[in-house]
Write an enzyme that holds these catalytic residues in place. Sequence first.
Site, PDB file in Angstrom:
ATOM      1  N   HIS A  16      34.775  48.209  40.227  1.00  0.00           N
ATOM      2  CA  HIS A  16      34.976  48.142  41.677  1.00  0.00           C
ATOM      3  C   HIS A  16      36.382  47.608  41.921  1.00  0.00           C
ATOM      4  O   HIS A  16      37.150  47.378  40.963  1.00  0.00           O
ATOM      5  CB  HIS A  16      33.898  47.265  42.333  1.00  0.00           C
ATOM      6  CG  HIS A  16      33.715  45.920  41.670  1.00  0.00           C
ATOM      7  ND1 HIS A  16      34.691  44.950  41.679  1.00  0.00           N
ATOM      8  CD2 HIS A  16      32.691  45.409  40.955  1.00  0.00           C
ATOM      9  CE1 HIS A  16      34.257  43.889  41.028  1.00  0.00           C
ATOM     10  NE2 HIS A  16      33.051  44.146  40.557  1.00  0.00           N
ATOM     11  N   HIS A  72      37.766  44.728  39.795  1.00  0.00           N
ATOM     12  CA  HIS A  72      38.308  45.055  38.466  1.00  0.00           C
ATOM     13  C   HIS A  72      39.700  45.674  38.610  1.00  0.00           C
ATOM     14  O   HIS A  72      40.619  45.352  37.854  1.00  0.00           O
ATOM     15  CB  HIS A  72      37.414  46.083  37.752  1.00  0.00           C
ATOM     16  CG  HIS A  72      36.034  45.599  37.441  1.00  0.00           C
ATOM     17  ND1 HIS A  72      34.917  46.089  38.069  1.00  0.00           N
ATOM     18  CD2 HIS A  72      35.595  44.672  36.557  1.00  0.00           C
ATOM     19  CE1 HIS A  72      33.843  45.488  37.582  1.00  0.00           C
ATOM     20  NE2 HIS A  72      34.230  44.621  36.673  1.00  0.00           N
TER      21      HIS A  72
END
Length: 278
Positions: free
Chosen positions: A36, A39
């Site tokens: 997501h 990250h």
Amino acid sequence: MTLPVYRTIADMRAQVAAWKADGLRVGLVPTMGALHDGHLSLIGEIAPHCDRIITSIFVNPTQFAAHEDLDTYPRNEAADLAKLENSKANCVFAPGVAEMYPNGFTTALRLDGPANGLESETRPHFFAGVALIVNKLLSQTQADIAIFGEKDYQQLRVIRRMVRDLDLPVEILGGPIIREADGLAMSSRNVYLTDAERPIAAKLNGILKTLAQSTAPREMAEAEAHAALLSAGFTAVDYATIRDADTLAVPDDSTRARRALIVARLGDVRLLDNMAAI
Ligand code: PAF
């Protein structure tokens, strides 16, 4: 351009050796996939500190207990790779379980200090598994620098301590927590939340802020946060606490910075959040 994906330690090491022969500094962003924006922000954060970026994707069995969600943990490598194509990552290291834990694997790490308490109260196996896999990833990639999100604040403190204690030749960066518009910290496990649970989950961050800024005695502030979480609709509170930001021990006269940390549950979903406290 299609991002190279290395499945074996030998292939990963060959690429790193080539980079190092050119004098390039290598950065590692370890993940368990289900990527997501949190990250992706870690990739952006590490980019100015290195010349090449490896993103690893490996759902690490040794950090899950038998009753936890290893089998159902969200996995979607194709979607992850599509996201990474548009990032500053130069390659992906995505080994299988047999590559990382071949038959006869028996080595384990024993942790103390910042690994004690908090997450370890409910997940006693967790940090030994994390430390083991992070150690292996650092050794396999020979990374000069690696980044871990502050959302998993205790994990970050455990990894920093392990790197210091074992003299690992790597710099560790912490990446800021990335939040949804309503304040909920991004997490791969947020997909488990139902429509009814989602607005309750969003209240965690406000309760954390109140705890972090409270001028009340520590134990009173913690009890107030605990009660506020239950009245907001959380089904259980694992902890709502203020700790020494470095050691994660209960603060005392030697404490220089404090950290507020909350883990609360909505059914089976554990939500983590933390921030600097006054
Ligand atoms: O934070 C995570 O996603 C994992 O614990 C890590 C650091 C990738 C180790 O498996």
